[in-house]
Design a protein around this motif. Sequence first.
Motif, PDB file in Angstrom:
ATOM      1  N   MET A 133       0.866  -1.174   0.000  1.00 14.65           N
ATOM      2  CA  MET A 133       0.000   0.000   0.000  1.00 14.65           C
ATOM      3  C   MET A 133       0.905   1.228   0.000  1.00 14.65           C
ATOM      4  O   MET A 133       1.385   1.673   1.039  1.00 14.65           O
ATOM      5  CB  MET A 133      -0.919  -0.010   1.240  1.00 14.65           C
ATOM      6  N   THR A 183      -3.860   1.502   5.345  1.00 13.81           N
ATOM      7  CA  THR A 183      -4.442   2.237   4.210  1.00 13.81           C
ATOM      8  C   THR A 183      -5.140   3.502   4.704  1.00 13.81           C
ATOM      9  O   THR A 183      -5.036   4.573   4.087  1.00 13.81           O
ATOM     10  CB  THR A 183      -5.454   1.329   3.464  1.00 13.81           C
ATOM     11  N   GLY A 187      -2.052   5.309   3.080  1.00 12.81           N
ATOM     12  CA  GLY A 187      -2.451   5.142   1.674  1.00 12.81           C
ATOM     13  C   GLY A 187      -3.339   6.277   1.226  1.00 12.81           C
ATOM     14  O   GLY A 187      -3.080   6.949   0.227  1.00 12.81           O
ATOM     15  N   SER A 188      -4.381   6.531   2.014  1.00 16.48           N
ATOM     16  CA  SER A 188      -5.335   7.596   1.693  1.00 16.48           C
ATOM     17  C   SER A 188      -4.967   8.909   2.373  1.00 16.48           C
ATOM     18  O   SER A 188      -5.490   9.961   2.000  1.00 16.48           O
ATOM     19  CB  SER A 188      -6.739   7.174   2.144  1.00 16.48           C
ATOM     20  N   MET A 280     -13.895  -3.642   0.101  1.00 17.09           N
ATOM     21  CA  MET A 280     -13.418  -3.843  -1.281  1.00 17.09           C
ATOM     22  C   MET A 280     -12.749  -5.209  -1.399  1.00 17.09           C
ATOM     23  O   MET A 280     -12.896  -5.914  -2.397  1.00 17.09           O
ATOM     24  CB  MET A 280     -12.458  -2.719  -1.688  1.00 17.09           C
TER      25      MET A 280
HETATM   26  O1  LIG Z   1      -9.013   5.485  -2.648  1.00 18.11           O
HETATM   27  C1  LIG Z   1      -8.518   4.402  -2.923  1.00 18.11           C
HETATM   28  O2  LIG Z   1      -9.236   3.399  -3.070  1.00 18.11           O
HETATM   29  C2  LIG Z   1      -7.023   4.255  -3.028  1.00 18.11           C
HETATM   30  C3  LIG Z   1      -6.455   3.386  -1.961  1.00 18.11           C
HETATM   31  C4  LIG Z   1      -5.519   4.242  -1.178  1.00 18.11           C
HETATM   32  C5  LIG Z   1      -5.561   5.526  -1.822  1.00 18.11           C
HETATM   33  N1  LIG Z   1      -6.359   5.516  -2.838  1.00 18.11           N
END
Ligand SMILES: O=C(O)[C@@H]1CCC=N1
Length: 289
Positions: A133, A183, A187-188, A280
């Motif tokens: 990630m 995440t 990640g986000s 997801m």
């Molecule tokens: O928004 C999303 O699904 C992806 C995963 C982490 C950042 N963007």
Amino acid sequence: MCQSPQNRPLIDKAITFYGAGSMAEAIVRGLVSRSVVLPENITMLNRSNAHRLQELSERYGVQINNDDAAKIEILKTSPVIVLAMKPKDAAKALKELGPKLSSDQLIISVIAGLSIYTTQTLLGNQQPIARTMPNTSASIGLGSTGIAFSKEISEEQRQLVLTLFEAVGNVTVIEEEKMDILTGISGSGPAYFYYMMEAMTAAGIRGGLSPEQSRELTLQTILGAARMVQQTGEQPSSLRAKITSPNGSTQAALETLDQGDFFETVIAAVNRCAERSKEMGAMLKEQIS
Ligand SMILES: O=C(O)[C@@H]1CCC=N1
Ligand SMILES: NC(=O)C1=CN([C@@H]2O[C@H](COP(=O)(O)OP(=O)(O)OC[C@H]3O[C@@H](n4cnc5c(N)ncnc54)[C@H](O)[C@@H]3O)[C@@H](O)[C@H]2O)C=CC1
């Protein structure tokens, strides 16, 4: 700067990015600009957007290919494949890819939610997998990447994955169960700070600053705050206390944030992100059969 003493790139294996969107570009930009992999060793493929591939080739000097038969050949022979399509496109792509692979090809996935188990089951074999990630700050070498390895990974493959992501930022190796919460943080996470910056810039403009002034003030403020935490080693709470005079303007602002339950709202946002990542993953798992 990231080259080996003999001035060879750190990684001299061919790497194929399967999916050529924002995340793939961020990693490639970081790798190429830091000379970690030679652009001629990087191939970028996507489903159909030839214009996008052309743009990437011109920008980074990477290899591209639009021909379906050639794409299959590249995927069959590439020692390292980075899966970088959206989760909704992953199941179909992996089911098609699996039968073409040999057991020593390393699969690096950046796909949110997609577990190692689901990846291997969709591929139909026990391929060595690095589930990662990353985040888009990899493009300037300031990424933060979480990595979980499948048990099939060889030591050489593990080192390659670490080298690749360490070259574009920090790496945190974690147990796979922690990937969803990671995440939610890294990640986000860049998006949360961009959103905060958008709000602060808007407030400055509404208060009469020019857009340029407001943007610059916001940018330098967030940059300085992050560096203060990094360079002083002090806790954010202690640095915050040094700005917050009793009954002063900062206290008034923080109280306003707390009226919106700022602290718990951020925690709820991170948790919801992690939960969405799980959802997801579950949707992808359902597509196994
Ligand atoms: O928004 C999303 O699904 C992806 C995963 C982490 C950042 N963007
Ligand atoms: N954007 C981000 O900040 C981050 C994204 N990710 C993950 O990275 C992956 C890609 O995200 P983005 O780059 O933002 O999406 P994007 O929409 O910008 O790029 C996806 C790419 O995949 C290609 N594609 C779709 N189906 C394909 C197929 N069957 N074969 C080959 N290529 C195919 C598309 O043409 C497109 O180039 C996602 O799974 C996401 O969860 C992970 C960390 C951060």
